[in-house]
Design a protein around this motif. Structure first.
Motif, PDB file in Angstrom:
ATOM      1  N   ARG A   4      11.706  -1.040  -6.819  1.00 57.22           N
ATOM      2  CA  ARG A   4      12.425  -1.816  -5.800  1.00 57.22           C
ATOM      3  C   ARG A   4      13.712  -2.363  -6.412  1.00 57.22           C
ATOM      4  NH1 ARG A   4       8.824  -5.589  -4.833  1.00 57.22           N
ATOM      5  NH2 ARG A   4       7.636  -4.292  -3.402  1.00 57.22           N
ATOM      6  N   ALA A  43       8.742   4.637  -2.811  1.00 57.85           N
ATOM      7  CA  ALA A  43       7.787   5.140  -1.807  1.00 57.85           C
ATOM      8  C   ALA A  43       6.669   5.940  -2.469  1.00 57.85           C
ATOM      9  CB  ALA A  43       8.519   5.998  -0.770  1.00 57.85           C
ATOM     10  N   VAL A  46       4.239   3.447  -3.953  1.00 60.41           N
ATOM     11  CA  VAL A  46       3.484   2.823  -2.860  1.00 60.41           C
ATOM     12  C   VAL A  46       2.377   3.763  -2.384  1.00 60.41           C
ATOM     13  CG1 VAL A  46       3.631   2.080  -0.440  1.00 60.41           C
ATOM     14  CG2 VAL A  46       5.311   1.262  -2.098  1.00 60.41           C
ATOM     15  N   GLU A  50      -1.649   3.061  -2.598  1.00 61.43           N
ATOM     16  CA  GLU A  50      -2.485   3.067  -1.397  1.00 61.43           C
ATOM     17  C   GLU A  50      -3.611   4.089  -1.521  1.00 61.43           C
ATOM     18  OE1 GLU A  50       0.516   3.606   1.612  1.00 61.43           O
ATOM     19  OE2 GLU A  50       0.776   1.432   1.852  1.00 61.43           O
ATOM     20  N   ASP A  55      -3.155  -2.760  -3.191  1.00 59.37           N
ATOM     21  CA  ASP A  55      -2.189  -3.365  -2.283  1.00 59.37           C
ATOM     22  C   ASP A  55      -0.810  -3.325  -2.940  1.00 59.37           C
ATOM     23  OD1 ASP A  55      -0.642  -4.904  -0.591  1.00 59.37           O
ATOM     24  OD2 ASP A  55      -1.820  -6.744  -0.853  1.00 59.37           O
ATOM     25  N   PRO A  56       0.089  -2.452  -2.476  1.00 61.13           N
ATOM     26  CA  PRO A  56       1.401  -2.340  -3.117  1.00 61.13           C
ATOM     27  C   PRO A  56       2.282  -3.570  -2.927  1.00 61.13           C
ATOM     28  CG  PRO A  56       1.265  -0.872  -1.235  1.00 61.13           C
ATOM     29  CD  PRO A  56      -0.092  -1.482  -1.404  1.00 61.13           C
ATOM     30  N   SER A  57       1.903  -4.450  -2.007  1.00 61.81           N
ATOM     31  CA  SER A  57       2.710  -5.648  -1.798  1.00 61.81           C
ATOM     32  C   SER A  57       2.225  -6.827  -2.642  1.00 61.81           C
ATOM     33  CB  SER A  57       2.710  -6.037  -0.316  1.00 61.81           C
ATOM     34  OG  SER A  57       1.406  -6.430   0.083  1.00 61.81           O
TER      35      SER A  57
END
Length: 147
Positions: A4, A43, A46, A50, A55-57
């Motif tokens: 990110r 992506a 992520v 998943e 949990d990628p967040s």
């Protein structure tokens, strides 16, 4: 967290070079491509997380450290007092770390019996190797130009 930040690093460098006349159109196009590839890598991570049920967040302690580290590089590139060579040097630090991170992720995926994930990460590593060599060459050219 690192991928990110990678997108943000290239956005910051694009903002900086947009006001510098010595950067040519080919370099701008390459920077835009690298920014897009960093977004693809984000992506990819992520999707892998998943697939593994993570949990990628989630902001883990490790992700927090990576975020703080990346912010230092981002602040260096974004600082109006830093020149192009200094910004490229900061970006080189990030690219070296990024390459090492992909190598580690591939090794971990292989070790944990996730060959599909490891295989998907090889494309990112190959792209990151191009980022690294390109940034290294740009930095060398910029330093020589300043001498």
């Amino acid at each position: 967290a690192f991928e990110r930040t990678g997108v943000r690093l290239y956005e910051a460098l694009l903002a900086k070079v947009s006001v510098i006349e010595v950067v040519d159109e080919a370099q701008l196009t390459t920077l835009q491509r690298f920014r897009a590839e960093e977004a693809e890598h984000f992506a990819l991570v992520v999707a892998a997380m998943e697939k593994l049920g993570a949990d990628p967040s989630a902001m883990t302690p490790c992700a927090d450290v990576v975020g703080v580290t990346g912010m230092g590089v981002l602040q260096t590139i974004s600082d109006p007092r830093t020149n192009l060579a200094q910004s490229l040097n900061a970006l080189l630090t990030a690219e070296l770390t990024d390459n090492a991170g992909w190598e580690l992720l591939i090794e971990l995926a292989d070790t944990c019996g996730q060959p599909e994930i490891a295989e998907s990460f090889y494309k990112a590593l190959n792209q990151e190797q191009v980022h690294l060599e390109t940034v290294r060459n740009w930095l060398k050219e910029e330093v020589v130009r300043q001498v």
